[in-house]
Structure formats: structure tokens, C-alpha cells
Design a protein around this motif. Structure first.
Motif, PDB file in Angstrom:
ATOM      1  N   UNK A 118       2.716  -4.110  -4.157  1.00  0.00           N
ATOM      2  CA  UNK A 118       1.615  -3.271  -3.715  1.00  0.00           C
ATOM      3  C   UNK A 118       0.383  -4.122  -3.425  1.00  0.00           C
ATOM      4  N   UNK A 119      -0.497  -3.574  -2.620  1.00  0.00           N
ATOM      5  CA  UNK A 119      -1.735  -4.258  -2.249  1.00  0.00           C
ATOM      6  C   UNK A 119      -2.902  -3.388  -2.697  1.00  0.00           C
ATOM      7  N   UNK A 120      -3.834  -3.977  -3.423  1.00  0.00           N
ATOM      8  CA  UNK A 120      -5.000  -3.238  -3.889  1.00  0.00           C
ATOM      9  C   UNK A 120      -6.015  -3.155  -2.757  1.00  0.00           C
ATOM     10  N   UNK A 121      -6.456  -1.947  -2.448  1.00  0.00           N
ATOM     11  CA  UNK A 121      -7.430  -1.761  -1.375  1.00  0.00           C
ATOM     12  C   UNK A 121      -8.345  -0.599  -1.738  1.00  0.00           C
ATOM     13  N   UNK A 122      -9.615  -0.769  -1.452  1.00  0.00           N
ATOM     14  CA  UNK A 122     -10.587   0.283  -1.717  1.00  0.00           C
ATOM     15  C   UNK A 122     -11.761   0.121  -0.761  1.00  0.00           C
TER      16      UNK A 122
ATOM     17  N   UNK B 261       0.029   3.670   2.944  1.00  0.00           N
ATOM     18  CA  UNK B 261       1.376   4.033   3.373  1.00  0.00           C
ATOM     19  C   UNK B 261       2.363   2.957   2.916  1.00  0.00           C
ATOM     20  N   UNK B 262       1.966   1.694   3.022  1.00  0.00           N
ATOM     21  CA  UNK B 262       2.806   0.575   2.582  1.00  0.00           C
ATOM     22  C   UNK B 262       3.058   0.640   1.070  1.00  0.00           C
ATOM     23  N   UNK B 263       2.025   0.900   0.294  1.00  0.00           N
ATOM     24  CA  UNK B 263       2.176   0.969  -1.160  1.00  0.00           C
ATOM     25  C   UNK B 263       3.133   2.098  -1.566  1.00  0.00           C
ATOM     26  N   UNK B 264       3.088   3.208  -0.851  1.00  0.00           N
ATOM     27  CA  UNK B 264       4.040   4.287  -1.119  1.00  0.00           C
ATOM     28  C   UNK B 264       5.454   3.845  -0.781  1.00  0.00           C
ATOM     29  N   UNK B 265       5.586   3.126   0.329  1.00  0.00           N
ATOM     30  CA  UNK B 265       6.913   2.659   0.760  1.00  0.00           C
ATOM     31  C   UNK B 265       7.537   1.708  -0.251  1.00  0.00           C
TER      32      UNK B 265
END
Length: 315
Positions: free
Chosen positions: A68-72, A308-312
Motif C-alpha cells: 500500500x501507499x500512504x497518501x493524504x 484504488x490501488x491500495x484497495x486492489x
């Protein structure tokens, strides 16, 4: 003498019996120690010990390891009435792109991913698409992000054969289409005409690139201006932007395309324009935006893709 010999024979027989018992106990002890009886005549060779420790290879789809990638993204305090920043993709057409992202993250892909972003003046200014592209490169590395924007463009603008050819020559793996502002600025806007224009462009792209995933985006919102006699020009929220955004959403749903609805995510009919204006991020023409706003556009598109990537990768 005979009695002594008889006794000696008895003693010898007893010795053999004791010897057999000894052998039996020895075999039994070996069985207990090894867990099995060794039937081979030759002794088993000892296990070899490698000179260097073995390298553990992480399974590519390990459920315990989530890439996962942390993004905010922080929005201005003036922004109100916002919704969750998500891409709508019920048919999972973007999964091949998300899988490429995952392979890049895992370090097992040697190919690059080509993203082509076409649209109107919001894209032509470069800041919006380049911000999204640069952030994707930071996370995944092998991203080639190309923007093709035209001032005043509508979907119909890109149906010209030369423009289609230019897009095809870029060899995109992923297409992003950002239109709607100029369509909705026509006071004679007709949603059916707009729908067919979208359809014409998509069909032309599909002829040349039938399998390339496509993401549609909605416009950020704008005002229309009026001048009465010699009075100062006045501005009011363009009510047709909502119709255009809803039309784009409906086209995406009907044609199994992904859509990022920036207009409704950032306030919709009641707040989309006011949020940008009250934050001081619109240009005086009330149609275009300041560079800081276009940076925020790009960050929000990037955030939606990463979510969307983190869900995938969490499947």
C-alpha cells in the motif's frame, strides 16, 4: 564330563539369545531416535550445509504483505460539502493498470507504463497532469505521463484524424479524458449532443486501441459572465456544469468506463464553484484556475488512483 559339556552347550545357547536381544534393543533405540527403521545396508550420508544462507523469495501475491501507499491531500479550510475522493470503477477495467503498479512496487517488471491524458485548457496548462504524473513516478518509477491539451477543446476536437493518430502514436497503456468545461459553456448546451460527441470520440479510440483502459473525469466547475449595458461584468455559477458532469457519469456507467467525478467530489452544484472561489484559487475569468489550484487537481487525481490501488493490493 558329559554333564559339563551339556552345561556348556546351554551356556552358549543363552549367549546367543542375549546377543540377539542386544541387537534388537539397539535397532529399537535407533528407531526411537530417528523415527524410522533404516533398512538400507549402507549408512545414510549426512545432510549437506550450504556455504551461504538461502535467500527467501517473497511470494508475489502474499496476503500478509500489502504494497500500500500512504497518501493524504489537505484541502483548503474553505472547502465544504466534499465527498470521498474515489474513482468509480465497478467493472474493474483499471485492474490491469493497478497490477502494473503492483509489479513496479514489487520490483519485478521491466516495462514502463505509458499514460496519456487528453483534454481542454485545464490539461493544456500542464500543471494538473504533470503533478499527477510526477507523484505516480515517485511511487512506481517506470511511468511515462504525457498530456495533450487544447485550449477551448471539447470531445469533438479530438475526433479529428490527426489528433487520433497523435494519441495512437504515443502508444498509451492508459487513457485519461478530461472534458466538459467548454461543452457546458455553450448556452445552447444539449446533453444528448454532448453524449453523442463523447461516444464518437470513444469509438474512434476503440477502433485503434480496443483494449486500452479509459478513465473519464468531470470538470472542476466554472462561472458564466454577464454584462448589462455599461454596468460592471457580473458572474454566476454555470448551472450547465452539473448537467455535463452527470452526463459524463452516465456515459461511463453505460459504457463500462471508469470515472473520476471531481465536480461532485468537491461540492457539486452547491459548493464546487464556491469552494474554489472562496479559497482564492480561481483566475479573474472565473473559468480557469491559479497554478496552486491545478497542483491540487493533480494531487487529488493521484490520491484517487492510489486509493484504488491500495484497495486492489489488499484483496
Amino acid at each position: 564330563m558329559r554333564h559339563w559339556c551339556t552345561g556348556r552347550n546351554n551356556l552358549t545357547g543363552g549367549g546367543n539369545m542375549n546377543k540377539n536381544k542386544f541387537i534388537f534393543l539397539l535397532v529399537l533405540w535407533k528407531f526411537c531416535m530417528t523415527g524410522s527403521i533404516v533398512l538400507a545396508q549402507d549408512s545414510q550420508p549426512p545432510l549437506s550445509i550450504p556455504d551461504t544462507p538461502l535467500t527467501f523469495i517473497q511470494p508475489l501475491k502474499d496476503p500478509l504483505r500489502i504494497d500500500s501507499v500512504i497518501v493524504s491531500v489537505t484541502l483548503p479550510v474553505e472547502f465544504k460539502g466534499i465527498q470521498e475522493n474515489n474513482i468509480v470503477d465497478p467493472n474493474k477495467i483499471l485492474d490491469p493498470i493497478l497490477e502494473r503498479f503492483r509489479l513496479f512496487k514489487a520490483g519485478v517488471s521491466v516495462d514502463s507504463l505509458r499514460i496519456v491524458h487528453i483534454g481542454d485548457s485545464h490539461v493544456r496548462g500542464h500543471i494538473f497532469p504533470q503533478t499527477a504524473g510526477d507523484k505516480l513516478k515517485e511511487d512506481f518509477g517506470k511511468i511515462i505521463y504525457t498530456d495533450m491539451g487544447v485550449n477551448g477543446a471539447t470531445c469533438l476536437t479530438f475526433t479529428h484524424p490527426q489528433r487520433i493518430e497523435t494519441i495512437v502514436e504515443a502508444k498509451p497503456d492508459f487513457l485519461i479524458l478530461s472534458f466538459g468545461t467548454n461543452e457546458s459553456h455553450n448556452r445552447r448546451y444539449n446533453k444528448n449532443v454532448h453524449y453523442h460527441q463523447m461516444d464518437e470520440l470513444i469509438k474512434l479510440l476503440r477502433i485503434e486501441m480496443p483494449t486500452v483502459p479509459i478513465l473519464l473525469t468531470t470538470p472542476p466547475g466554472s462561472y458564466e459572465s454577464f454584462r448589462r449595458s455599461r454596468r460592471r461584468r457580473t458572474y454566476s455559477i454555470n448551472p450547465r456544469t452539473k448537467i455535463a458532469a452527470d452526463n459524463i457519469n452516465q456515459y461511463a456507467l453505460n459504457n463500462k468506463l471508469a470515472v473520476w467525478d471531481m465536480y461532485n467530489i468537491l461540492g457539486g452544484a452547491s459548493r464546487a464553484c464556491l469552494n474554489w472561489k472562496e479559497a482564492g484559487l480561481m483566475r479573474p475569468d472565473h473559468v480557469h484556475y491559479l497554478p496552486e489550484a491545478y497542483v491540487l487537481h493533480g494531487e487529488l487525481l493521484y490520491e484517487a488512483l492510489i486509493k484504488l490501488y491500495n484497495t486492489y493490493v489488499s484483496y
